[in-house]
Write a protein that holds these residues in place. Sequence first.
Motif, PDB file in Angstrom:
ATOM      1  N   GLY A  57       0.815  -1.215   0.000  1.00 47.80           N
ATOM      2  CA  GLY A  57       0.000   0.000   0.000  1.00 47.80           C
ATOM      3  C   GLY A  57       0.846   1.260   0.000  1.00 47.80           C
ATOM      4  N   SER A  58       1.900   1.262   0.812  1.00 48.99           N
ATOM      5  CA  SER A  58       2.752   2.454   0.862  1.00 48.99           C
ATOM      6  C   SER A  58       3.517   2.632  -0.443  1.00 48.99           C
ATOM      7  CB  SER A  58       3.719   2.395   2.047  1.00 48.99           C
ATOM      8  OG  SER A  58       4.620   1.310   1.920  1.00 48.99           O
ATOM      9  N   SER A  59       3.947   1.546  -1.043  1.00 54.45           N
ATOM     10  CA  SER A  59       4.649   1.630  -2.327  1.00 54.45           C
ATOM     11  C   SER A  59       3.722   2.193  -3.402  1.00 54.45           C
ATOM     12  CB  SER A  59       5.154   0.245  -2.731  1.00 54.45           C
ATOM     13  OG  SER A  59       5.822   0.296  -3.959  1.00 54.45           O
ATOM     14  N   HIS A  60       2.515   1.682  -3.433  1.00 51.81           N
ATOM     15  CA  HIS A  60       1.529   2.146  -4.413  1.00 51.81           C
ATOM     16  C   HIS A  60       1.222   3.631  -4.203  1.00 51.81           C
ATOM     17  CE1 HIS A  60      -1.904   1.795  -7.128  1.00 51.81           C
ATOM     18  NE2 HIS A  60      -2.595   2.487  -6.238  1.00 51.81           N
ATOM     19  N   ALA A  61       0.961   4.016  -2.966  1.00 52.23           N
ATOM     20  CA  ALA A  61       0.609   5.410  -2.669  1.00 52.23           C
ATOM     21  C   ALA A  61       1.790   6.347  -2.901  1.00 52.23           C
ATOM     22  CB  ALA A  61       0.106   5.528  -1.238  1.00 52.23           C
ATOM     23  N   ALA A  62       2.986   5.930  -2.506  1.00 57.73           N
ATOM     24  CA  ALA A  62       4.165   6.797  -2.659  1.00 57.73           C
ATOM     25  C   ALA A  62       4.477   7.054  -4.127  1.00 57.73           C
ATOM     26  CB  ALA A  62       5.376   6.180  -1.972  1.00 57.73           C
ATOM     27  N   SER A  63       4.286   6.058  -4.959  1.00 54.85           N
ATOM     28  CA  SER A  63       4.615   6.228  -6.381  1.00 54.85           C
ATOM     29  C   SER A  63       3.663   7.193  -7.076  1.00 54.85           C
ATOM     30  CB  SER A  63       4.612   4.883  -7.097  1.00 54.85           C
ATOM     31  OG  SER A  63       3.310   4.355  -7.156  1.00 54.85           O
ATOM     32  N   ARG A  64       2.551   7.498  -6.445  1.00 58.43           N
ATOM     33  CA  ARG A  64       1.578   8.411  -7.031  1.00 58.43           C
ATOM     34  C   ARG A  64       1.606   9.810  -6.415  1.00 58.43           C
ATOM     35  NH1 ARG A  64       1.032   3.708  -8.167  1.00 58.43           N
ATOM     36  NH2 ARG A  64      -0.285   2.796  -9.731  1.00 58.43           N
ATOM     37  N   ARG A  65       2.537  10.036  -5.497  1.00 55.55           N
ATOM     38  CA  ARG A  65       2.657  11.352  -4.870  1.00 55.55           C
ATOM     39  C   ARG A  65       3.321  12.327  -5.831  1.00 55.55           C
ATOM     40  NH1 ARG A  65       5.330  11.771   0.414  1.00 55.55           N
ATOM     41  NH2 ARG A  65       3.858  13.435   0.740  1.00 55.55           N
ATOM     42  N   ALA A  66       2.871  13.555  -5.795  1.00 59.61           N
ATOM     43  CA  ALA A  66       3.453  14.597  -6.646  1.00 59.61           C
ATOM     44  C   ALA A  66       4.936  14.756  -6.339  1.00 59.61           C
ATOM     45  CB  ALA A  66       2.727  15.911  -6.409  1.00 59.61           C
ATOM     46  N   GLY A  67       5.739  14.834  -7.357  1.00 62.49           N
ATOM     47  CA  GLY A  67       7.172  15.043  -7.186  1.00 62.49           C
ATOM     48  C   GLY A  67       7.969  13.774  -6.922  1.00 62.49           C
ATOM     49  N   ASN A  68       7.297  12.652  -6.759  1.00 62.13           N
ATOM     50  CA  ASN A  68       8.011  11.407  -6.505  1.00 62.13           C
ATOM     51  C   ASN A  68       8.520  10.855  -7.823  1.00 62.13           C
ATOM     52  OD1 ASN A  68       8.598   8.597  -6.167  1.00 62.13           O
ATOM     53  ND2 ASN A  68       7.613   8.732  -4.189  1.00 62.13           N
ATOM     54  N   GLN A  69       9.824  10.662  -7.899  1.00 62.12           N
ATOM     55  CA  GLN A  69      10.404  10.193  -9.153  1.00 62.12           C
ATOM     56  C   GLN A  69      10.785   8.718  -9.120  1.00 62.12           C
ATOM     57  OE1 GLN A  69      13.259  12.791 -10.787  1.00 62.12           O
ATOM     58  NE2 GLN A  69      11.956  14.560 -10.537  1.00 62.12           N
ATOM     59  N   LEU A  70      11.131   8.204  -7.961  1.00 59.27           N
ATOM     60  CA  LEU A  70      11.585   6.820  -7.884  1.00 59.27           C
ATOM     61  C   LEU A  70      10.555   5.868  -7.302  1.00 59.27           C
ATOM     62  CD1 LEU A  70      15.226   7.383  -6.606  1.00 59.27           C
ATOM     63  CD2 LEU A  70      14.462   6.924  -8.931  1.00 59.27           C
ATOM     64  N   GLY A  71       9.537   6.379  -6.639  1.00 59.43           N
ATOM     65  CA  GLY A  71       8.591   5.501  -5.970  1.00 59.43           C
ATOM     66  C   GLY A  71       9.197   4.964  -4.689  1.00 59.43           C
ATOM     67  N   LEU A  72       8.610   3.947  -4.160  1.00 60.65           N
ATOM     68  CA  LEU A  72       9.084   3.312  -2.923  1.00 60.65           C
ATOM     69  C   LEU A  72       9.062   1.815  -3.159  1.00 60.65           C
ATOM     70  CD1 LEU A  72       9.822   3.585   0.106  1.00 60.65           C
ATOM     71  CD2 LEU A  72       7.379   3.517   0.597  1.00 60.65           C
ATOM     72  N   ARG A  73      10.211   1.188  -3.025  1.00 56.69           N
ATOM     73  CA  ARG A  73      10.312  -0.237  -3.290  1.00 56.69           C
ATOM     74  C   ARG A  73      10.778  -0.970  -2.045  1.00 56.69           C
ATOM     75  NH1 ARG A  73      10.547   2.557  -7.426  1.00 56.69           N
ATOM     76  NH2 ARG A  73      10.305   2.045  -9.593  1.00 56.69           N
ATOM     77  N   TRP A  74      10.119  -2.074  -1.765  1.00 55.35           N
ATOM     78  CA  TRP A  74      10.426  -2.875  -0.585  1.00 55.35           C
ATOM     79  C   TRP A  74      11.069  -4.191  -1.011  1.00 55.35           C
ATOM     80  CZ3 TRP A  74       9.672  -0.802   4.129  1.00 55.35           C
ATOM     81  CH2 TRP A  74       8.764   0.243   4.246  1.00 55.35           C
ATOM     82  N   ALA A  75      11.868  -4.746  -0.130  1.00 52.10           N
ATOM     83  CA  ALA A  75      12.374  -6.109  -0.337  1.00 52.10           C
ATOM     84  C   ALA A  75      11.183  -7.062  -0.229  1.00 52.10           C
ATOM     85  CB  ALA A  75      13.421  -6.444   0.727  1.00 52.10           C
ATOM     86  N   ARG A  76      11.288  -8.194  -0.873  1.00 54.14           N
ATOM     87  CA  ARG A  76      10.188  -9.174  -0.841  1.00 54.14           C
ATOM     88  C   ARG A  76       9.981  -9.739   0.557  1.00 54.14           C
ATOM     89  NH1 ARG A  76       9.746 -11.148  -6.649  1.00 54.14           N
ATOM     90  NH2 ARG A  76       7.959 -12.266  -6.039  1.00 54.14           N
TER      91      ARG A  76
END
Length: 109
Positions: A57-76
């Motif tokens: 959820g945080s990865s999905h939401a972070a990648s859609r935030r204004a100004g976010n260029q890399l997103g948020l990626r978690w280890a499996r």
Amino acid sequence: MIDGATRDFLSDFLRRTAVRERAEIVAVAILQTHVHVLVRSGPRVDLSRLVQLMKGGSSHAASRRAGNQLGLRWAREYSATTVSPKTLSRAVHYLESQDQHHPGEGVAR
């Protein structure tokens, strides 16, 4: 790498997700490369679902935030350990002292 804005976003997102899932964040430590979360929950909380909602959820939401260029990626993978009421204060202290355990990985305020 987690920066200050991402740390603030994550802290809020993780707490709101826990509340929605009937859990409580007792303590959280957000470093540049990883996150520690101490959660209090009842026996009916599905931990794997909670972690999935927090990470995915945080990865999905972070990648859609204004100004976010890399997103948020978690280890499996993730690690979960139970903490007894007797050792709770020690676990909270451990999270609060993560900057000392991982020098140079603290996120500047």
